[in-house]
Design a protein around this motif. Structure first.
Motif, PDB file in Angstrom:
ATOM      1  N   SER A  60       0.821  -1.156   0.168  1.00 11.27           N
ATOM      2  CA  SER A  60       0.167   0.106   0.048  1.00 11.27           C
ATOM      3  C   SER A  60       1.015   1.268  -0.193  1.00 11.27           C
ATOM      4  O   SER A  60       0.489   2.328  -0.470  1.00 11.27           O
ATOM      5  N   SER A  64      -1.454   2.770  -2.631  1.00 10.67           N
ATOM      6  CA  SER A  64      -2.468   3.264  -1.950  1.00 10.67           C
ATOM      7  C   SER A  64      -3.556   4.332  -2.735  1.00 10.67           C
ATOM      8  O   SER A  64      -4.574   4.478  -2.521  1.00 10.67           O
ATOM      9  N   ALA A  69      -7.923   0.056  -0.114  1.00 11.50           N
ATOM     10  CA  ALA A  69      -7.323  -0.694   0.830  1.00 11.50           C
ATOM     11  C   ALA A  69      -7.988  -2.059   0.819  1.00 11.50           C
ATOM     12  O   ALA A  69      -7.484  -3.083   0.923  1.00 11.50           O
TER      13      ALA A  69
END
Ligand SMILES: *Cc1c(COP(=O)(O)O)cnc(C)c1O
Length: 452
Positions: A60, A64, A69
């Motif tokens: 992430s 991200s 997520a």
């Protein structure tokens, strides 16, 4: 996050473009514009942290901006549905076993993650229009955004099976695996040809180089690109590199004595595995030293010794997944070291070993400890021992064991006798093969890709 080309002659692109096209228009490899540094809180809780937790945080940091997520967490769980244990082989020397995936080689990690990321980006692009248009807009003429995604990959053995296993049943993607007739081992052929559904195995009447040339030609074919979104699944794709950083952190999380300096020894061919380790270090993982160990295909150790990079034809060895004469990730390493030879040599200690040294050490370690290494892992073990003999301070020495020894039973039978096949490899033995045979001609391949 934007991704730039190592050749710097094309514009930076978004994740979707970098992953779905693989290679930049100027022929360069994509690099993230910056390597994110992980928080202190991550490192203070790293020891004992689980694989999925580490994997989610590491990926992430890069992804991200582009991947929600919960989607990323699911991708990570599906990718790493096997463990990557750190096994102490002798005091202070650890094997990081990367071979517990479905095809029993470390390429499972990158291939499984890439397949899921590609599928997501392709679907997201279809629905939102944006990602997809961005991809379509550069170097492609069609802007409908409704074209099926077709992945083409040439293999000399291991890559094809990892990619097939990774993409099997992934919705919206058809995969074409080209392998050279009679030149992959019977077990490798089974691992490529027993899938069915969206995995199309194609036997080419030619060599691996012919397969690679055909794959390149279809990927560059204008007419086919108008009808389909064509992409390559070989190791140049940034989506294979990013997840490979995960297990460097996970190795650190499993150490018994985390205070000792950490050294990684990586058996290297295209240097994708090692480059992912360099990413992990740039993200903040304290690594005292990287060692790159090669077989006699020693273009990079030669660069370290002389400052000259001289790519050449590869030579055949028993650690054949490292038989590479012009490592594709060399340009990425040069980016990380600002094209500076001194920087390179500070970060990476290089070494080279022959097949007879490799077989000898497999035998020796097996007799002394009962631990059986495959030829690739054994090259790394040799590198670890060589480094230790020149540096006498205590370290956590981790070598990457990239394949299960049973995959190379012919080469090492003399040492360990018949190696029992683990369940993953045993199960393909009884499955029926499905593949199409084609002559070594572009037209035949084009027809197949169009009809599936
Ligand atoms: C591909 C492979 C390697 C080499 O990895 P690179 O990232 O190309 O350096 C080493 N060992 C095995 C078993 C492999 O399949």
């Amino acid at each position: 996050m934007q991704y730039y080309s190592t050749n710097k002659k094309s514009e930076p692109v978004g994740l979707s473009h970098a992953v779905l096209k693989g290679l930049a228009n100027d022929g360069g490899l994509y690099m993230p514009e910056r390597i994110p540094v992980l928080d202190d809180s991550f490192f203070s809780s790293l020891h004992g942290m689980g694989l999925h937790d580490i994997a989610t945080q590491v990926t992430s940091a890069f992804l991200s901006d582009d991947i929600p997520a919960p989607v990323l967490a699911e991708m990570v769980e599906e990718t790493l549905n096997f463990d990557i244990p750190l096994v102490e082989v002798e005091p202070g020397i650890y094997s990081l076993e990367l071979f517990h995936g479905p095809t029993m080689a470390f390429k499972d990690v990158g291939a499984r993650f890439m397949s899921r990321l590609m599928a997501y980006l392709h679907m997201a692009g279809k629905h939102a229009g944006t990602n997809h248009e961005e991809v379509v807009g550069i170097g492609m003429t069609d802007t409908q955004g409704e074209r099926p995604l077709k992945v083409v990959v040439a293999t000399s053995g291991d890559t094809g099976s990892a990619v097939a296993a990774g993409f099997f049943n992934v919705p919206g993607i058809e995969v074409f695996v080209l392998f050279p007739k009679g030149k992959v081992s019977p077990l490798q052929q089974k691992q490529i040809t027993t899938w069915g559904k969206n995995i199309h195995a194609i036997e080419v009447d030619g060599t691996f180089d012919d397969c690679q040339r055909l794959a390149k030609q279809v990927l560059g074919d204008k007419k086919l690109n108008e009808r389909f979104l064509l992409t390559s699944a070989n190791s140049i794709n940034i989506a294979r590199l990013i997840p490979q950083s995960i297990y460097y952190f996970y190795a650190a999380a499993q150490l018994k004595k985390p205070a000792l300096p950490l050294v990684f020894c990586v058996p290297s061919g295209n240097f994708g595995n090692l480059t992912a380790g360099l990413f992990a270090a740039a993200m903040g993982l304290p690594v005292a030293q990287f060692i790159a160990a090669t077989n006699i295909n020693d273009v990079v150790p030669e660069y370290a010794a002389s400052g000259l990079y001289r790519p050449r034809q590869s030579m055949q060895t028993i650690s054949n997944a490292m038989d590479v004469g012009d490592p594709s990730n060399f340009s990425r390493m040069m980016e990380l070291f600002d094209n500076d030879h001194v920087n390179f040599c500070k970060a990476i200690y290089t070494c080279t070993f022959t097949d007879s040294q490799t077989l000898e050490v497999i035998d020796q370690v097996y007799r002394q400890t009962g631990y059986l290494m495959d030829p690739h892992g054994a090259v790394a073990y040799l590198g670890a021992k060589l480094y230790q003999s020149a540096h006498d301070h205590p370290t956590n020495m981790v070598f990457l064991e990239t394949a299960h020894p049973a995959k190379f039973s012919e080469a090492i039978e003399g040492v360990a006798g018949k190696i029992p096949l683990p369940p993953q490899l045993k199960s393909v033995k009884d499955k029926k093969e499905h593949f199409v045979s084609i002559p070594n001609e572009l037209q035949a391949l084009k027809e197949l890709i169009t009809s599936e």
